[in-house]
Design an enzyme around this catalytic site. Structure first.
Site, PDB file in Angstrom:
ATOM      1  N   HIS A 295      47.573  38.440  39.945  1.00 24.60           N
ATOM      2  CA  HIS A 295      47.799  37.302  40.833  1.00 24.60           C
ATOM      3  C   HIS A 295      48.864  37.583  41.897  1.00 24.60           C
ATOM      4  O   HIS A 295      48.643  37.383  43.094  1.00 24.60           O
ATOM      5  CB  HIS A 295      48.207  36.069  40.019  1.00 24.60           C
ATOM      6  CG  HIS A 295      47.196  35.643  39.011  1.00 24.60           C
ATOM      7  ND1 HIS A 295      45.838  35.786  39.208  1.00 24.60           N
ATOM      8  CD2 HIS A 295      47.333  35.062  37.794  1.00 24.60           C
ATOM      9  CE1 HIS A 295      45.197  35.310  38.153  1.00 24.60           C
ATOM     10  NE2 HIS A 295      46.071  34.882  37.281  1.00 24.60           N
TER      11      HIS A 295
ATOM     12  N   ASP B 149      49.652  40.200  32.534  1.00 24.09           N
ATOM     13  CA  ASP B 149      48.895  38.953  32.586  1.00 24.09           C
ATOM     14  C   ASP B 149      48.933  38.305  33.960  1.00 24.09           C
ATOM     15  O   ASP B 149      47.942  37.710  34.391  1.00 24.09           O
ATOM     16  CB  ASP B 149      49.446  37.985  31.533  1.00 24.09           C
ATOM     17  CG  ASP B 149      48.613  36.718  31.414  1.00 24.09           C
ATOM     18  OD1 ASP B 149      47.390  36.828  31.237  1.00 24.09           O
ATOM     19  OD2 ASP B 149      49.188  35.610  31.499  1.00 24.09           O
TER      20      ASP B 149
ATOM     21  N   GLU C 112      55.532  28.907  35.478  1.00 23.74           N
ATOM     22  CA  GLU C 112      54.826  28.046  34.530  1.00 23.74           C
ATOM     23  C   GLU C 112      55.834  27.375  33.617  1.00 23.74           C
ATOM     24  O   GLU C 112      56.827  27.980  33.228  1.00 23.74           O
ATOM     25  CB  GLU C 112      53.839  28.861  33.683  1.00 23.74           C
ATOM     26  CG  GLU C 112      52.779  29.600  34.473  1.00 23.74           C
ATOM     27  CD  GLU C 112      51.880  30.416  33.559  1.00 23.74           C
ATOM     28  OE1 GLU C 112      50.757  29.960  33.277  1.00 23.74           O
ATOM     29  OE2 GLU C 112      52.319  31.506  33.124  1.00 23.74           O
TER      30      GLU C 112
ATOM     31  N   LYS D 266      39.266  38.804  34.942  1.00 23.53           N
ATOM     32  CA  LYS D 266      40.458  39.584  34.658  1.00 23.53           C
ATOM     33  C   LYS D 266      40.900  39.248  33.231  1.00 23.53           C
ATOM     34  O   LYS D 266      40.581  38.188  32.723  1.00 23.53           O
ATOM     35  CB  LYS D 266      41.546  39.304  35.699  1.00 23.53           C
ATOM     36  CG  LYS D 266      42.208  37.918  35.585  1.00 23.53           C
ATOM     37  CD  LYS D 266      43.462  37.949  34.750  1.00 23.53           C
ATOM     38  CE  LYS D 266      44.086  36.573  34.636  1.00 23.53           C
ATOM     39  NZ  LYS D 266      45.203  36.521  33.690  1.00 23.53           N
TER      40      LYS D 266
ATOM     41  N   LYS E 149      41.521  29.670  45.279  1.00 22.84           N
ATOM     42  CA  LYS E 149      42.318  28.472  45.520  1.00 22.84           C
ATOM     43  C   LYS E 149      42.359  28.125  47.007  1.00 22.84           C
ATOM     44  O   LYS E 149      42.422  28.994  47.870  1.00 22.84           O
ATOM     45  CB  LYS E 149      43.749  28.666  44.991  1.00 22.84           C
ATOM     46  CG  LYS E 149      43.842  28.738  43.466  1.00 22.84           C
ATOM     47  CD  LYS E 149      45.286  28.932  43.040  1.00 22.84           C
ATOM     48  CE  LYS E 149      45.420  28.928  41.515  1.00 22.84           C
ATOM     49  NZ  LYS E 149      45.140  27.610  40.933  1.00 22.84           N
TER      50      LYS E 149
END
Length: 489
Positions: A239, A234, A215, A147, A181
């Site tokens: 996600h 992004d 983040e 991606k 994950k």
């Protein structure tokens, strides 16, 4: 669909780059150390860097020594991995070098080939076409794409169309590393491996869902890329929407590529559009200014970038999945840079008990049950329940919220924390596409996101400032509180 044979050759484009050194090469080492790589698999690195086989082997060995903890390093495993390696310098805009690469692929392969394009997306189509032009993209080859697939629906379609001229959809493995994950796979196991939750997993019992990817870092030298993308493209487009799909999807018939991805696309197609008339009430964009993270002063986004910008570094949305299971349940999505803590989590708040039998103070103590699924920095599942507070009180029972906490580091103390690419590489090498993203998913996600971006442009929507080290603009708090909810922090 019959699963293809395990790959005999893994060819990594961008094999000397940042992603390769941080994630890909350490993942391959760990798979080697656990003897999970096919015995005959060869690994061919390619990049612009003018290295030979020995130079690439030295780079890989140095990377492993830097990235793998000393307690997990094994000289025999490293030697075995280095013994699989070869290297061929190539550039997609140099036909002679691509011809040489194709010849090297033909020399090393002994069956199926997996290409991993760990490059900028603009190279995907030229690389695929160059491989095809030199006879290195036959029916026994497949390709992994990183991606982002484009920056909007039109550019994603162009990339997908170009790749499809060479590789059938069944041979395209689009990577969203979140799907590799452990915590994401635990979410799947929690939902579909236990009889406890599925009967409650609907609008009758669930009041709201929150998905947060926070983040603490800024743009970290990626300013030019990030300024062209922003938090929406992004992070949220891939996600967060993938996590939403896994929370909201119907039980698949089986844990296989078509079954799982068929259910995810239904969720994306059920997302209510947030159009020009809705963006003001259902979305918030923000951009961090100077502030402090863990007591350390940090500059604002414009200072890091070196110029003024209208790119968002924070997004909060109120989304709805319009189907029978989820009608009326808001999904609050939030992601941003320079927030107070690094975490990725899903919080599911159940509805309050319909009637409290406890009078007095106990009735006011009552809180709704909640399920927290944390994916990083540590994997954890926590179920919040009501229990009696110990002690005596003349006014009757007192109630407190307590957590049933499964800490995976304690429960599986001997299990090593894995890099997401370990699972993704193992599956791609063996031809299992379950944890990869199908074309129609990328297109449905971009279609939904493009509508929001169009609404922002139409309204000349500028991101709202927020100091680094805070949870975003105050408008993000208002977004959720005016509906009677609050962010979990």
């Amino acid at each position: 669909m019959t699963r293809p044979a395990p790959a005999s050759l893994l060819t990594i484009f961008g094999a000397t780059g940042d992603l390769a050194q941080r994630m890909l090469l350490p993942s391959l080492y760990s798979l080697q150390a656990e003897q999970l790589l096919p015995p005959g698999l060869r690994i061919l690195g390619t990049a612009r860097s003018e290295l030979d086989r020995e130079g690439f082997s030295t780079l890989v060995a140095n990377t492993i020594n830097q990235r793998i903890p000393a307690a997990e390093r094994n000289d025999a495993a490293l030697r075995a991995l280095l013994g699989r390696l070869d290297y061929c310098a190539a550039s997609v805009d140099n036909d002679a070098s691509m011809q040489a690469l194709a010849a090297k692929v033909g020399e090393l392969r002994n069956g199926d080939v997996l290409y991993h394009l760990s490059t900028a997306p603009r190279f995907y189509v030229p690389a695929c076409h160059a491989l095809a032009a030199h006879g290195a993209a036959d029916a026994q080859t497949r390709v992994m794409l990183e991606k982002p697939i484009g920056k909007d629906l039109a550019s994603a379609d162009a990339i997908n169309d170009g790749v499809a001229q060479v590789f059938d959809e069944e041979r395209v493995y689009r990577v969203d590393h979140y799907l590799g994950k452990e915590g994401v796979q635990n979410l799947i196991a929690l939902r579909f491996g236990n009889a406890l939750f599925e009967p409650l997993w609907n609008s009758v019992h669930i009041e709201q869902v929150q998905i947060t990817v926070a983040e603490t870092v800024g743009v970290e030298g990626r300013g030019d890329y990030y300024d062209d993308s922003g938090a929406m493209r992004d992070m949220l487009q891939n996600h967060l929407l993938q996590l939403l799909c896994l929370v909201a999807m119907e039980p698949p018939a089986r844990f296989g590529p078509n079954s799982v991805r068929n259910e995810k696309i239904k969720v994306l197609r059920s997302l209510r559009a947030i159009g020009r008339d809705d963006v003001a009430g259902e979305s918030v964009a923000g951009q961090y200014t100077a502030g402090a993270i863990d007591g350390v002063a940090v500059p604002g986004y414009a200072s890091e970038l070196g110029r003024d910008s209208r790119t968002e570094t924070f997004v909060a949305l109120r989304a709805h999945v319009d189907n029978w299971r989820w009608s009326g349940v808001p999904f609050y999505l939030r992601t941003g840079k320079r927030l107070p803590a690094r975490c990725t989590e899903i919080y599911i708040q159940f509805r309050k008990v319909p009637y409290s039998i406890f009078g007095g103070r106990a009735a006011t103590d009552m809180q709704p049950n909640g399920l927290l699924i944390r994916l990083q920095p540590e994997e954890r599942i926590e179920l919040d329940l009501m229990a009696k507070t110990p002690g005596l009180d003349r006014s009757g029972l007192r109630m407190s919220q307590v957590a049933l906490d499964l800490d995976f580091h304690q429960e599986f103390a001997n299990a090593r924390r894995r890099i997401s690419y370990e699972r993704l590489y193992l599956d791609a090498i063996e031809g299992n596409g379950t944890l990869f993203v199908r074309r129609d998913e990328t297109e449905a996600a971009w279609q939904w996101v493009d509508t929001i971006l169009d609404g922002w442009r139409s309204a000349n929507h500028a991101p709202k400032p927020y100091p680094a080290g805070t949870w975003g603009p105050s408008a993000a708090v208002s977004l959720i509180e005016r509906h009677g909810h609050s962010w979990r922090e």
